[in-house]
Design a protein around this motif. Structure first.
Motif, PDB file in Angstrom:
ATOM      1  N   UNK A 167      51.363  51.807  46.932  1.00  0.00           N
ATOM      2  CA  UNK A 167      50.517  50.692  47.383  1.00  0.00           C
ATOM      3  C   UNK A 167      50.512  49.574  46.347  1.00  0.00           C
ATOM      4  N   UNK A 168      50.317  49.927  45.086  1.00  0.00           N
ATOM      5  CA  UNK A 168      50.313  48.921  44.019  1.00  0.00           C
ATOM      6  C   UNK A 168      51.655  48.203  43.937  1.00  0.00           C
ATOM      7  N   UNK A 169      52.738  48.958  44.097  1.00  0.00           N
ATOM      8  CA  UNK A 169      54.077  48.370  44.050  1.00  0.00           C
ATOM      9  C   UNK A 169      54.271  47.363  45.188  1.00  0.00           C
ATOM     10  N   UNK A 170      53.801  47.715  46.365  1.00  0.00           N
ATOM     11  CA  UNK A 170      53.925  46.805  47.512  1.00  0.00           C
ATOM     12  C   UNK A 170      53.131  45.523  47.289  1.00  0.00           C
ATOM     13  N   UNK A 203      53.598  39.280  45.283  1.00  0.00           N
ATOM     14  CA  UNK A 203      53.380  38.285  44.226  1.00  0.00           C
ATOM     15  C   UNK A 203      54.707  37.895  43.590  1.00  0.00           C
ATOM     16  N   UNK A 204      55.571  38.882  43.374  1.00  0.00           N
ATOM     17  CA  UNK A 204      56.883  38.603  42.785  1.00  0.00           C
ATOM     18  C   UNK A 204      57.737  37.737  43.718  1.00  0.00           C
ATOM     19  N   UNK A 205      57.622  37.943  45.031  1.00  0.00           N
ATOM     20  CA  UNK A 205      58.357  37.113  45.983  1.00  0.00           C
ATOM     21  C   UNK A 205      57.869  35.665  45.927  1.00  0.00           C
ATOM     22  N   UNK A 238      47.225  37.058  42.099  1.00  0.00           N
ATOM     23  CA  UNK A 238      47.764  37.800  40.965  1.00  0.00           C
ATOM     24  C   UNK A 238      46.716  38.768  40.412  1.00  0.00           C
ATOM     25  N   UNK A 239      45.515  38.271  40.225  1.00  0.00           N
ATOM     26  CA  UNK A 239      44.435  39.096  39.668  1.00  0.00           C
ATOM     27  C   UNK A 239      44.133  40.295  40.580  1.00  0.00           C
ATOM     28  N   UNK A 240      44.143  40.063  41.882  1.00  0.00           N
ATOM     29  CA  UNK A 240      43.799  41.120  42.831  1.00  0.00           C
ATOM     30  C   UNK A 240      44.920  42.138  43.031  1.00  0.00           C
TER      31      UNK A 240
END
Length: 81
Positions: A50-53, A58-60, A27-29
């Protein structure tokens, strides 16, 4: 999808302390600093994607943990089916 897969995610990332530490690190990374980049032209767009991917992974994992705990999916998840 295996019926046991959500339970495995829950056991690994929520029940097992080692998994909790790993999830906090992931999560932090990859999610905590994900944002929409607004300066830099096409490079900003690419950084945003990239950030969204990264955040999507993490959301999955979080979704699978929630399913393992018997929580219903959010309404947004049903709109993507």
């Amino acid at each position: 999808m295996s019926q046991n897969l959500p339970a495995l995610y829950r056991d690994i990332f929520e029940t097992d302390r080692r998994g909790q530490v790993i999830m906090e690190d992931l999560y932090r990374r990859f999610a905590a600093h994900a944002k929409v980049h607004t300066t830099g032209g096409i490079d900003a767009v690419l950084k945003t994607y990239r950030d969204s991917a990264h955040r999507e992974v993490i959301e999955y994992i979080t979704l699978m943990i929630n399913r393992g705990n018997g929580l219903p999916d959010t309404p947004e998840d049903h709109n993507n089916d």
